[in-house]
Design a protein around this motif. Structure first.
Motif, PDB file in Angstrom:
ATOM      1  N   PRO A 463       0.826  -1.214   0.000  1.00 32.85           N
ATOM      2  CA  PRO A 463       0.000   0.000   0.000  1.00 32.85           C
ATOM      3  C   PRO A 463       0.861   1.266   0.000  1.00 32.85           C
ATOM      4  O   PRO A 463       1.882   1.340   0.681  1.00 32.85           O
ATOM      5  N   ALA A 464       0.425   2.242  -0.766  1.00 36.42           N
ATOM      6  CA  ALA A 464       1.091   3.549  -0.774  1.00 36.42           C
ATOM      7  C   ALA A 464       0.466   4.405   0.325  1.00 36.42           C
ATOM      8  O   ALA A 464      -0.728   4.703   0.284  1.00 36.42           O
ATOM      9  N   ARG A 465       1.268   4.768   1.314  1.00 36.40           N
ATOM     10  CA  ARG A 465       0.782   5.599   2.423  1.00 36.40           C
ATOM     11  C   ARG A 465       1.383   7.001   2.308  1.00 36.40           C
ATOM     12  O   ARG A 465       2.511   7.175   1.842  1.00 36.40           O
ATOM     13  N   ASN A 466       0.632   7.954   2.793  1.00 35.34           N
ATOM     14  CA  ASN A 466       1.066   9.348   2.802  1.00 35.34           C
ATOM     15  C   ASN A 466       2.221   9.511   3.783  1.00 35.34           C
ATOM     16  O   ASN A 466       2.214   8.935   4.872  1.00 35.34           O
ATOM     17  N   ILE A 467       3.209  10.308   3.419  1.00 35.91           N
ATOM     18  CA  ILE A 467       4.344  10.563   4.303  1.00 35.91           C
ATOM     19  C   ILE A 467       3.882  11.198   5.620  1.00 35.91           C
ATOM     20  O   ILE A 467       4.559  11.091   6.655  1.00 35.91           O
ATOM     21  N   SER A 468       2.682  11.812   5.610  1.00 34.16           N
ATOM     22  CA  SER A 468       2.145  12.462   6.805  1.00 34.16           C
ATOM     23  C   SER A 468       1.196  11.569   7.589  1.00 34.16           C
ATOM     24  O   SER A 468       0.493  12.059   8.487  1.00 34.16           O
ATOM     25  N   HIS A 469       1.146  10.320   7.255  1.00 31.12           N
ATOM     26  CA  HIS A 469       0.268   9.373   7.972  1.00 31.12           C
ATOM     27  C   HIS A 469       0.515   9.472   9.475  1.00 31.12           C
ATOM     28  O   HIS A 469       1.661   9.461   9.932  1.00 31.12           O
ATOM     29  N   GLN A 470      -0.556   9.599  10.266  1.00 32.50           N
ATOM     30  CA  GLN A 470      -0.418   9.881  11.689  1.00 32.50           C
ATOM     31  C   GLN A 470       0.367   8.823  12.455  1.00 32.50           C
ATOM     32  O   GLN A 470       1.115   9.152  13.379  1.00 32.50           O
ATOM     33  N   SER A 471       0.191   7.554  12.108  1.00 32.92           N
ATOM     34  CA  SER A 471       0.868   6.490  12.864  1.00 32.92           C
ATOM     35  C   SER A 471       1.827   5.681  12.011  1.00 32.92           C
ATOM     36  O   SER A 471       2.404   4.709  12.489  1.00 32.92           O
ATOM     37  N   GLN A 472       1.981   6.060  10.748  1.00 29.92           N
ATOM     38  CA  GLN A 472       2.833   5.318   9.803  1.00 29.92           C
ATOM     39  C   GLN A 472       2.396   3.860   9.700  1.00 29.92           C
ATOM     40  O   GLN A 472       3.193   2.973   9.406  1.00 29.92           O
ATOM     41  N   GLY A 473       1.119   3.603   9.956  1.00 32.65           N
ATOM     42  CA  GLY A 473       0.579   2.252   9.828  1.00 32.65           C
ATOM     43  C   GLY A 473       0.766   1.383  11.041  1.00 32.65           C
ATOM     44  O   GLY A 473       0.448   0.196  10.998  1.00 32.65           O
ATOM     45  N   ARG A 474       1.241   1.943  12.149  1.00 29.75           N
ATOM     46  CA  ARG A 474       1.522   1.119  13.335  1.00 29.75           C
ATOM     47  C   ARG A 474       0.431   1.183  14.392  1.00 29.75           C
ATOM     48  O   ARG A 474       0.478   0.418  15.363  1.00 29.75           O
ATOM     49  N   LEU A 475      -0.523   2.111  14.235  1.00 29.43           N
ATOM     50  CA  LEU A 475      -1.638   2.244  15.166  1.00 29.43           C
ATOM     51  C   LEU A 475      -2.906   2.486  14.362  1.00 29.43           C
ATOM     52  O   LEU A 475      -2.845   3.025  13.242  1.00 29.43           O
ATOM     53  N   PRO A 476      -4.077   2.126  14.885  1.00 31.24           N
ATOM     54  CA  PRO A 476      -5.321   2.531  14.229  1.00 31.24           C
ATOM     55  C   PRO A 476      -5.394   4.052  14.141  1.00 31.24           C
ATOM     56  O   PRO A 476      -4.917   4.764  15.035  1.00 31.24           O
ATOM     57  N   THR A 477      -5.987   4.554  13.067  1.00 33.79           N
ATOM     58  CA  THR A 477      -6.056   6.008  12.860  1.00 33.79           C
ATOM     59  C   THR A 477      -7.452   6.402  12.388  1.00 33.79           C
ATOM     60  O   THR A 477      -8.207   5.572  11.876  1.00 33.79           O
ATOM     61  N   PRO A 478      -7.811   7.671  12.551  1.00 33.84           N
ATOM     62  CA  PRO A 478      -9.121   8.139  12.080  1.00 33.84           C
ATOM     63  C   PRO A 478      -9.264   7.946  10.573  1.00 33.84           C
ATOM     64  O   PRO A 478      -8.415   8.385   9.790  1.00 33.84           O
ATOM     65  N   GLY A 479     -10.348   7.295  10.194  1.00 34.87           N
ATOM     66  CA  GLY A 479     -10.544   6.989   8.783  1.00 34.87           C
ATOM     67  C   GLY A 479     -10.990   8.166   7.951  1.00 34.87           C
ATOM     68  O   GLY A 479     -10.980   8.096   6.718  1.00 34.87           O
ATOM     69  N   TRP A 480     -11.415   9.272   8.592  1.00 36.27           N
ATOM     70  CA  TRP A 480     -11.887  10.431   7.832  1.00 36.27           C
ATOM     71  C   TRP A 480     -10.769  11.404   7.488  1.00 36.27           C
ATOM     72  O   TRP A 480     -10.995  12.381   6.770  1.00 36.27           O
ATOM     73  N   ARG A 481      -9.569  11.151   7.980  1.00 33.14           N
ATOM     74  CA  ARG A 481      -8.459  12.052   7.673  1.00 33.14           C
ATOM     75  C   ARG A 481      -7.728  11.557   6.424  1.00 33.14           C
ATOM     76  O   ARG A 481      -7.246  10.419   6.364  1.00 33.14           O
ATOM     77  N   GLY A 482      -7.621  12.407   5.434  1.00 31.46           N
ATOM     78  CA  GLY A 482      -7.078  12.005   4.143  1.00 31.46           C
ATOM     79  C   GLY A 482      -5.658  11.499   4.211  1.00 31.46           C
ATOM     80  O   GLY A 482      -5.268  10.598   3.453  1.00 31.46           O
ATOM     81  N   GLU A 483      -4.844  12.054   5.135  1.00 28.49           N
ATOM     82  CA  GLU A 483      -3.444  11.644   5.189  1.00 28.49           C
ATOM     83  C   GLU A 483      -3.274  10.204   5.682  1.00 28.49           C
ATOM     84  O   GLU A 483      -2.195   9.608   5.522  1.00 28.49           O
ATOM     85  N   ASN A 484      -4.325   9.632   6.291  1.00 24.96           N
ATOM     86  CA  ASN A 484      -4.234   8.259   6.783  1.00 24.96           C
ATOM     87  C   ASN A 484      -4.681   7.228   5.759  1.00 24.96           C
ATOM     88  O   ASN A 484      -4.411   6.041   5.920  1.00 24.96           O
ATOM     89  N   ARG A 485      -5.359   7.664   4.726  1.00 16.31           N
ATOM     90  CA  ARG A 485      -5.938   6.728   3.762  1.00 16.31           C
ATOM     91  C   ARG A 485      -4.897   6.231   2.758  1.00 16.31           C
ATOM     92  O   ARG A 485      -3.954   6.951   2.420  1.00 16.31           O
ATOM     93  N   TRP A 486      -5.111   5.018   2.282  1.00 20.53           N
ATOM     94  CA  TRP A 486      -4.225   4.464   1.263  1.00 20.53           C
ATOM     95  C   TRP A 486      -4.373   5.243  -0.044  1.00 20.53           C
ATOM     96  O   TRP A 486      -5.464   5.699  -0.394  1.00 20.53           O
ATOM     97  N   GLN A 487      -3.275   5.344  -0.766  1.00 19.58           N
ATOM     98  CA  GLN A 487      -3.243   6.112  -2.011  1.00 19.58           C
ATOM     99  C   GLN A 487      -2.839   5.228  -3.185  1.00 19.58           C
ATOM    100  O   GLN A 487      -2.082   5.631  -4.062  1.00 19.58           O
ATOM    101  N   GLY A 488      -3.339   3.997  -3.182  1.00 21.08           N
ATOM    102  CA  GLY A 488      -3.025   3.080  -4.260  1.00 21.08           C
ATOM    103  C   GLY A 488      -1.900   2.131  -3.886  1.00 21.08           C
ATOM    104  O   GLY A 488      -1.659   1.848  -2.711  1.00 21.08           O
ATOM    105  N   ARG A 489      -1.188   1.682  -4.894  1.00 23.71           N
ATOM    106  CA  ARG A 489      -0.144   0.676  -4.711  1.00 23.71           C
ATOM    107  C   ARG A 489       1.213   1.259  -5.060  1.00 23.71           C
ATOM    108  O   ARG A 489       1.352   1.995  -6.051  1.00 23.71           O
ATOM    109  N   LEU A 490       2.223   0.943  -4.249  1.00 23.51           N
ATOM    110  CA  LEU A 490       3.590   1.319  -4.601  1.00 23.51           C
ATOM    111  C   LEU A 490       4.026   0.525  -5.829  1.00 23.51           C
ATOM    112  O   LEU A 490       3.577  -0.606  -6.044  1.00 23.51           O
ATOM    113  N   PRO A 491       4.882   1.081  -6.657  1.00 21.96           N
ATOM    114  CA  PRO A 491       5.333   0.353  -7.851  1.00 21.96           C
ATOM    115  C   PRO A 491       5.971  -0.984  -7.479  1.00 21.96           C
ATOM    116  O   PRO A 491       6.728  -1.083  -6.508  1.00 21.96           O
TER     117      PRO A 491
END
Length: 819
Positions: A463-491
């Motif tokens: 999964p492609a995650r935003n560099i500003s992801h609140q927990s960097q994928g290590r904790l549950p995060t608010p699903g309504w915040r855009g920076e936490n959502r997946w942005q497609g697939r890494l190459p």
């Protein structure tokens, strides 16, 4: 005398009735034993299929077309593992409760919410024409066996069907894809890790959180914010709210997810001048094993290796040109999202632009001997909404919110099956890496060897995650915040790749494979930081390797963890203390320390030291964390080596764990080590009753438990269906025997190498493999457990692709002919 004569008569009658009933049961149940030496008319075949059975009951399948070969594979899978296949399908469909009642209702609820079977059905159309043809032919082969059972009254196909509803729906291509998705759930690890990290962060400050759940050593990362800051309103949940794990559950407990070993040597590091590859994928033990050995002769050439019944592909194995092995990549392919429910409308949840309606569907679960239950399935833009009881999500979900799951397995256009089948048809490692691009999930490290090169590639959807992801994928995060959502697939090209290792050897033991920073990091959590140390030592200890040295590596039972921890933890205890009378705690402690001081760390089943070491480390960790964590300490069911090392080296002040915070005195780490050893000795005496510590056997505690998930707990049957073996190894040895970690027998071996294979491309037909039980799933078959004793002793069977050798050594020949 009259009474005596009547007693004799009644006893004789009882014996005769017992013999008659036993004979009747045997006759009925043995009707489903396969006959491997016959000709079977089958609908759907293009031409005759020849299936040769060797002495290990491995089928060698020959036909004039690939579709007929896959037909034959479906037939032999159903012939030997029909009950296992139907149980896998029922599990992924969420239909276990129709057989087992309310006991399995939590499993069915989870599977319905994940909706894997619907996703598998929609993925059928995404397969390549070659794969779709193979899936259809495989399904036809399974159904041909079902027709044969019905027409020939062959005992319903398996003894278990006499105890439960015997109706079996025809097999379909979607069923095979669904089984692959179910394996993704068995290998998943990050969801539980996220939840546990969040729960611990609610009760421990950041420095202490980094002690008990440390990131794998390597490139540093910034400290995480408190979970309470990310998701305000969450109340610390110390006690679990989920139901106890059922043997039929496909979701593995923490620490019992996927694991494996694989390594390969280039010609420059091989004594024979050809490449070498060794692979032993690890799964939970069961009877029969998940693995099934098979050989197929396809248009692209012969293939031989390990399959999983229900799937028409050799997931691990070799051809004449290429060998392929798998290890769990631990790629972070799951994220938990906390979704805020609209307080004005419970059918809506918050999204970045406001509120959106949940997508909903009703689902009815049939329950044996009870009324059916209707549940409402919900989805958000991030993924399915799970229950608070699932994975203890309720402990990290504040009021007015629900938890949803983003996961790469939840893809309705999943091409993983096509990619997996394409890999096996390639002739060299580079083409195999290209063929793996369409593989999505579950993520794996693919180790490859052809006649000239070796390679390893992480395959799967990253999964492609935003560099500003609140927990960097290590904790549950608010699903309504855009920076936490997946942005497609890494190459795919960004996934770690190693071709032609400079030192001539590459491999993976589920260890960290890249130091790339987030978001190209692959993962912060890996299951191994220990076995890799021993593997590196063994690989570098020889200038060149052979098939035999690779086998020695697979069977190595030296624990690097024991070698690292014992000198550290026992530093102030070795050969100390005053003389003490025999039988006193002080004397027993001295005896235990004397044994451990002279031990080399080998987790041999015949030695007492492994049991003393394992019990000591377990008791020590319990002493260290119970006062700080309370009931949550029970979630740490296995020894955490990095935690103990941090404490006893006092890294970043971790030595404070040794002081009991509720007591007035200041306890030292030496104090804790001493009392923990006394705890361990007392527990051993109460559990095993050994008069002398030197008479203990690790194998008595570390018994491999290949248990039948359904019949294994039934008195009178478990002796027949369960396979138990005294074994060496441990949690952190290359011959991995992961312990249960819970209950009155915490050191039972429940997770390990169900398949082992070693391939030598200088002489491919000298390659060998083995599985941990037998090929048959029928408890009355001599092939139910015949390979298990070889596996326990570290022996293998040949895996030759020579057709003449297969015919010469055949103990049965089945011919499938067009009807």
């Amino acid at each position: 005398m009259v009474v005596f004569r009547w007693l004799v008569r009644l006893t004789t009658l009882a014996i005769v009735l017992g013999v008659v009933v036993t004979a009747l049961f045997y006759y009925v149940f043995s009707r489903s034993l396969p006959d491997y030496d016959r000709t079977v008319p089958a609908a759907g075949l293009g031409a005759e299929v020849e299936i040769l059975r060797d002495t290990a009951n491995v089928p060698h399948i020959f036909a004039s077309s690939d579709t007929d070969v896959y037909f034959g594979l479906g037939y032999v899978h159903a012939q030997d593992r029909l009950w296992q296949m139907t149980m896998l399908r029922r599990t992924v469909q969420g239909r276990l409760s129709a057989l087992f009642g309310e006991r399995t209702l939590p499993i069915d609820r989870l599977m319905r919410r994940l909706d894997l079977y619907t996703l598998a059905q929609s993925s059928v159309s995404a397969q390549t024409p070659e794969t779709l043809a193979a899936l259809e032919a495989y399904a036809a082969g399974v159904n041909a066996r079902l027709a044969e059972i019905n027409e020939g009254a062959l005992g319903r196909g398996a003894p278990e069907f006499f105890l439960f509803a015997p109706s079996i729906a025809p097999w379909t291509p979607a069923d095979s894809i669904a089984v692959q998705k179910l394996m993704g759930l068995q290998l998943a690890a990050h969801l539980e890790e996220e939840v546990l990290r969040a729960r611990v962060s609610l009760i421990l400050p950041e420095p202490r959180l980094a002690d008990i759940i440390p990131d794998v050593p390597g490139a540093g990362v910034a400290a995480l914010p408190d979970y309470a800051q990310i998701v305000p309103g969450t109340v610390p949940g110390l006690r679990n709210i989920r139901v106890a794990m059922d043997p039929l559950s496909p979701a593995a407990s923490r620490g019992l997810g996927g694991a494996s070993n694989a390594w390969a040597a280039a010609p420059s590091r091989s004594a024979s001048g050809g490449t070498l590859l060794a692979n032993d994928p690890h799964l939970g033990f069961s009877a029969p094993s998940f693995w099934y050995l098979a050989r197929m002769e396809l248009a692209s050439g012969g293939q031989i290796g390990g399959s999983i019944p229900g799937m028409p592909v050799l997931l691990v194995g070799r051809s004449a040109d290429l060998g392929w092995g798998l290890t769990s990549a631990y790629l972070d392919d799951q994220d938990v999202f906390i979704e805020e429910v609209n307080p004005e409308n419970p059918n809506q949840y918050r999204v970045p632009t406001g509120w959106a309606d949940f997508r909903e569907r009703q689902s009815i679960i049939e329950i044996a001997e009870s009324d059916p239950v209707t549940i409402t399935l919900r989805w958000t833009q991030n993924g399915p909404v799970l229950s608070p009881e699932d994975f203890d999500l309720g402990t990290v979900t504040p009021p007015g919110h629900v938890a949803s799951l983003a996961w790469t397995v939840l893809n309705g256009q999943d091409t993983s099956m096509s990619s997996a089948m394409a890999i096996t048809r390639q002739k060299n490692v580079r083409d195999a890496i290209d063929a793996a691009e369409g593989y999505l999930a579950p993520a794996q490290n693919l180790t490859l060897a052809d006649s000239e090169e070796v390679a390893m590639k992480t395959i799967g959807y990253a999964p492609a995650r935003n560099i500003s992801h609140q927990s960097q994928g290590r904790l549950p995060t608010p699903g309504w915040r855009g920076e936490n959502r997946w942005q497609g697939r890494l190459p795919y090209a960004d996934n770690p790749e190693f071709i032609g290792a400079p030192g001539g050897i590459l491999g993976n033991t589920n260890n960290k494979v890249t130091d790339e920073p987030f978001p190209n990091h692959i993962s912060f959590y890996y299951s191994d930081t220990q076995r890799v140390q021993r593997w590196e030592r063994l690989m570098q200890s020889r200038a060149v390797h052979t098939r035999e040295s690779f086998i020695e590596g697979q069977l190595d039972t030296v624990s690097p963890t024991a070698r690292n921890l014992l000198p550290l933890i026992g530093a102030d205890l070795w050969f100390t203390g005053e003389a003490a009378p025999a039988g006193t705690p002080e004397r027993k402690r001295q005896e235990a320390l004397t044994l451990l001081a002279e031990w080399n760390g080998e987790m041999n089943e015949h030695l007492p030291e492994p049991l003393l070491y394992a019990a000591w480390m377990r008791a020590l960790q319990e002493r260290l964390i119970r006062d700080e964590m309370g009931p949550l300490a029970s979630e740490f069911t296995h020894v955490e080596p990095l935690f103990l090392e941090r404490v006893y080296r006092d890294i970043d002040g971790a030595g404070v764990w040794c002081d009991v915070i509720q007591s007035a005195p200041l306890e030292t780490c030496t104090d804790m080590a001493r009392v923990a050893l006394d705890d361990a000795i007392l527990w051993i005496e109460e559990t095993y009753g050994a008069a002398r510590l030197s008479s203990l056997r690790w194998g008595d505690a570390h018994e491999a438990t290949h248990d039948h998930a359904v019949l294994g707990s039934i008195r009178g049957l478990r002796w027949l269906v369960n396979i138990r073996q005294s074994t060496s190894g441990g949690d952190n040895t290359l011959q991995r025997g992961k312990t249960r970690g819970t209950g009155p027998q915490p050191f039972r071996n429940v997770h390990g190498a169900g398949y082992r294979g070693v391939y030598d491309f200088a002489d491919p037909d000298s390659s060998v493999f083995i599985i941990s039980t037998g090929q048959s799933g029928h408890p009355l078959s001599r092939h139910y457990d015949d390979l298990g004793e070889l596996w326990r002793r570290g022996e293998y069977v040949p895996m030759s692709l020579d057709p003449e050798l297969a015919r010469a050594a055949a103990i049965g020949v089945t011919r499938l002919v067009p009807r």
